[in-house]
Scaffold this motif. Structure first.
Motif, short mmCIF file in Angstrom:
data_model
loop_
_atom_site.label_atom_id
_atom_site.label_comp_id
_atom_site.label_asym_id
_atom_site.label_seq_id
_atom_site.Cartn_x
_atom_site.Cartn_y
_atom_site.Cartn_z
N PRO A 293 -87.41 16.04 -5.46
CA PRO A 293 -88.21 15.69 -6.63
C PRO A 293 -89.55 15.08 -6.23
O PRO A 293 -89.67 14.45 -5.18
CB PRO A 293 -87.32 14.66 -7.35
N GLY A 294 -90.57 15.30 -7.08
CA GLY A 294 -91.90 14.74 -6.82
C GLY A 294 -92.40 14.00 -8.06
O GLY A 294 -91.80 14.09 -9.13
N PRO A 295 -93.51 13.29 -7.90
CA PRO A 295 -94.02 12.44 -8.99
C PRO A 295 -94.91 13.20 -9.96
O PRO A 295 -95.69 14.07 -9.56
CB PRO A 295 -94.86 11.41 -8.23
N TYR A 296 -94.81 12.87 -11.24
CA TYR A 296 -95.70 13.47 -12.23
C TYR A 296 -97.07 12.79 -12.20
O TYR A 296 -97.18 11.59 -11.87
CB TYR A 296 -95.10 13.32 -13.64
N SER A 297 -98.09 13.54 -12.57
CA SER A 297 -99.45 13.01 -12.65
C SER A 297 -99.66 12.32 -14.00
O SER A 297 -98.82 12.40 -14.90
CB SER A 297 -100.44 14.16 -12.51
N ASN A 298 -100.83 11.69 -14.13
CA ASN A 298 -101.18 11.05 -15.40
C ASN A 298 -101.40 12.07 -16.52
O ASN A 298 -101.39 11.72 -17.69
CB ASN A 298 -102.45 10.23 -15.23
N GLU B 172 -99.41 14.58 -17.12
CA GLU B 172 -98.14 15.25 -17.43
C GLU B 172 -97.20 14.34 -18.23
O GLU B 172 -95.98 14.42 -18.08
CB GLU B 172 -97.45 15.68 -16.12
N TRP C 231 -90.38 11.04 -12.03
CA TRP C 231 -90.28 12.10 -11.03
C TRP C 231 -89.55 13.30 -11.62
O TRP C 231 -88.86 13.20 -12.63
CB TRP C 231 -89.55 11.59 -9.78
N THR C 232 -89.71 14.44 -10.95
CA THR C 232 -89.07 15.68 -11.44
C THR C 232 -87.56 15.61 -11.24
O THR C 232 -87.06 14.74 -10.53
CB THR C 232 -89.64 16.91 -10.70
#
Lengths: 407, 407, 407
Positions: free
Chosen positions: A382-387, A389, A18-19
């Motif tokens: 914070p949010g989740p990173y994609s595949n 990133e 996550w960010t």
């Protein structure tokens, strides 16, 4: 002031994948910790040797709250000297670049030789030794004509070691035999990490960079926009690899992480089919570089430390730097390199040369500033990173590791 | 917030004879400590009596985060009153100067007499006593027509005591019988101490102030630019001293340091041979002051506290103030005084009168701001003072002593 | 950072009936405590339903460091969503208002439905659930067509409970059947509490608001400017009360203080004799509102929480909001409401409609900024409230109570 226990809590609370938490992007004290721990030592590209060809030529490089004079001495050696008089601390060079036989402080007239040693002072106590009052030196190293500067070289890796494994990717371009055709500055209202996070992923390329996406085939392939795209890219890539192998040109990727977490990475990849270089029409924009024998639809990219990035195509190179000025302002500096003997107007047109990365950087500035505005808002979490990133995620992991180490 | 132990460490780590550590020039909390400990009490020259000749005339004086109304009451007395209504705290006088019979707060209409006592309020609780709600008073004292103001007079020395030993140097100019011919403001982007350090040394005069250097013979003599210069200055000085003694005019220098470290100093010195006053051609620019009988190639200089300075020549005086507005902004205010009966256009030309110190102050602003830029840079480290900076060094020593005393 | 013990000391040292200490108006950390404790939960009027009549219409509401998209979904429901992408935190809506079928983040192309649920994302890890990544919701409630938003609805009172006792005062105006005829913004350089303190007293009206004073008879009566004024107002008020009672219109005042200290208040009062509404000539400026049968020389005023205020006259309403942006900047937003079917140019003239409150708000901005300048000055000390500032005093008391409660 952030105590180390508060910083540790923030690091510990980070959710992998996550960010980062808001304070990492906004807190002045955290920025100071970053500078002390690992930004200060970073090797940054301050310029290219072609920008100071003659004895006495200099430019001023400003990053991380420091001002540094990068100057060529009489013996041809390049020095990086803090732009601060050792007497009362006045700034010495006021212009962004120039030529001088001595570096003279306008305040009280102390003057320094081009290697930083005191040339003359007046009325100083007898017990003082001139040699102990030279301008403070930064680390300097030349790599393929690029002038690398580190504010804290004692905490930085040996550049020769750091760069040895990427040299094979760059050598055929003979960047030492190029010259800087253009430099452009982009002032980013946002924390430097938002710039790096942007640089390290192409998840944003399809929505944000039409020109870049057209020039680089991998974007649509990674996006899997259609099965046809994926398959035709695989076929194209395979034939391109064969062509490159036949020509004896290295492809693929190499990476090393050195002291203080300084990454150094390079790799050579195919452009889009039919794109000779990064230009409006895909045709060449300047004379072929170095030992490049002909357009082979390739691009070589890489980084030097966290803050400096390179991209070379067959006929020119683009060099990108994220220079943190404060917790919320980052100066992005781009330079375009062409063969040293190329003449503007005859061999290349500056606007045509700069087109792709000027457009792309303006687009990046716009979206990074949107990012900064949102990350600074009370509604941010914070949010989740994609595949797509994974390199950005990897950067964040390395960053947190550096921030959690004992000071 | 700076704890006293951190501040003590900074003070303790100071190397005598060297410039101050960076934080003294940049830290907001240290600035607050300075104000509380010794800047607040300083006697500052807020103006000259000629600027508010009539009952009701006022000007607003702003320094150290305070706004003060300096006003002449009906009985001729001058008051210095905080420009803050005692009701809800609104600013009362909005213009930099003016004339008023009452000081009236525009918000709720409370009005005050010119001595700060409440003239009228409406609907206030019966138990409140008007006399307890007068405008808060600053210390005021008049010295030779100069209006001295102290924001914290209870911590300040008695001005009569502080000034008694310098009065003999100033008396012949009869500054109380002058008037302000011009006031100019120079906004300095830099900490106030960089202004004072500049003011107290002439090591920078040769490289930075050609006009000042030409006007004042001591600069080249102190610099020992050549043996001829030194010897001819010594001869000139001796003959000048004899002339002054013959005329019964005091020369040399006197100094006193009073409560809260407030220095008070004056001295009379020769100008350059043939220079009647500080003007383009060295000729007079205004009628002779006070009891000065003729041009004698002299200048009297001195300070009142840390922040206010004076220079008087035979036909005019220049008064300089460094008014700290925040840790990194200092307002420099200059006023030029001429004989009260001098008429502009007939007896003097304002541009000609202001020439020397306007030029010199612009030059100082430029080099002090270079100093501030360098001192704020990550590359700054303290440096050694020269033999020509003893008064600056002395200022730094006194400053550190004041900062290390118990609060 | 303010420790709770330092804050407690400040609260404890407050002298009842006097204004607040300086730090309450200037300290960033105290502002953060205010947001966490009670500003965040406040119900604020973000707009009127008429401003987003159609599905997809939105505006962006910015207060307390948050940016919120207020949008009408396909089913007609209005949502208030943090304007921050749940991926990397970019700001989504860049314009102050607009129309959209999806809320799409320009950075990586995530898109959200108008209720905040994710409509589309690409390449996200399989284990993530879209429903857990909807845009973060703020509290929303509609009261008489006004869109109320709370950033921390979990700490806020139920708006239905909070508003039930004031509904009878507003119902005859049928504000849900009005539309916003004008919105104006006034940027206030000053702490939000100085705006509220101003709003809650009319002690300043006689000196500062000639137009308001002429329109509202109570000002001179409360001031007791003369016995005639007081008596004639008493007589007028009595006859007005009788007329209102005869017409079955509620007069007087009701108030409730709910969770987190949110006040909610309304009351109906007479204007000045002969004033039909708040206009230059006292004559009507727009069609009568709702069920108001004829001009009855009345005005209904009230508040919703600490930050939003209303005033309705027979033919239009004015809605005022103090939106804190930081410790020292407050955005004041006014909206004017007229009957939904009123046509500009035919039924009302916007300049004429806005005249009274635009003039009054400009005057208030001017005096509140004087207040802020003085309160921030080194010379400020708290002062006593007058007998005409009881509501302001009450606000300060409630504020300190909220600040002294355990976090």
């Amino acid at each position: 002031m952030y105590t180390s226990s508060e910083l540790h809590r923030l690091v510990r609370e980070h959710r992998p994948g996550w960010t980062l938490a808001q304070l990492f992007y906004t807190d002045r004290d955290i920025f100071e910790v970053e500078v002390e721990r690992f930004l200060g030592p970073q090797w940054m590209v301050a310029g290219h040797v072609s920008e100071i060809p003659n004895h006495g030529d200099y430019f001023v490089f400003e990053a991380l709250g420091a001002s540094v004079i990068v100057v060529r001495a009489a013996d041809g050696e390049i020095h990086a000297l803090h732009n601060v008089c050792r007497h009362r601390g006045a700034k010495i060079c006021e212009q962004p670049s120039g030529r001088a036989s001595l570096l003279r402080c306008r305040y009280h007239g102390w003057s320094y030789r081009l290697d930083g040693q005191i040339a003359a002072w007046r009325h100083m106590p007898e017990h003082l030794n001139k040699s102990e009052h030279a301008l403070r030196r930064c680390g300097v190293s030349i790599f393929e004509g690029l002038i690398l500067v580190s504010l804290m070289p004692e905490k930085a890796p040996d550049p020769a070691v750091m760069l040895q494994h990427v040299r094979p990717y760059w050598s055929r371009y003979e960047l030492a035999k190029t010259r800087t055709a253009a430099i452009r500055h982009y002032r980013l209202q946002g924390n430097w990490k938002l710039g790096i996070e942007n640089n390290l992923e192409c998840y944003h390329c399809l929505p944000s960079h039409p020109e870049y996406t057209t020039t680089n085939a991998f974007v649509r392939a990674d996006e899997q926009t259609s099965e046809t795209v994926v398959e035709s890219f695989a076929a194209y890539r395979q034939s391109w690899e064969e062509r490159m192998r036949a020509a004896g040109t290295l492809t693929g990727r190499s990476e090393m992480i050195t002291t203080g977490g300084q990454p150094c990475r390079a790799g050579t990849w195919p452009l889009a089919p039919g794109k000779l270089t990064g230009s409006r029409d895909g045709q060449g924009v300047a004379p072929l570089l170095g030992r490049v024998g002909g357009y082979d639809e390739s691009v070589t990219t890489g980084c030097i430390g966290f803050l400096s990035y390179m991209g070379a195509m067959c006929d020119h190179a683009v060099q990108v730097n994220y220079l943190p000025q404060s917790v919320d302002v980052t100066l992005v500096v781009l330079r375009w390199l062409v063969r040293a003997d190329a003449v503007e107007g005859r061999d290349y047109d500056a606007d045509n040369l700069c087109w792709l990365w000027d457009e792309t950087t303006r687009q990046d500035k716009s979206i990074i500033e949107l990012n900064a505005a949102g990350v600074g808002s009370r509604g941010y979490v914070p949010g989740p990173y994609s595949n797509l990133e994974s390199m950005t995620q990897d950067f964040v992991d390395r960053y947190l590791k550096l921030m959690s180490e004992p000071a």
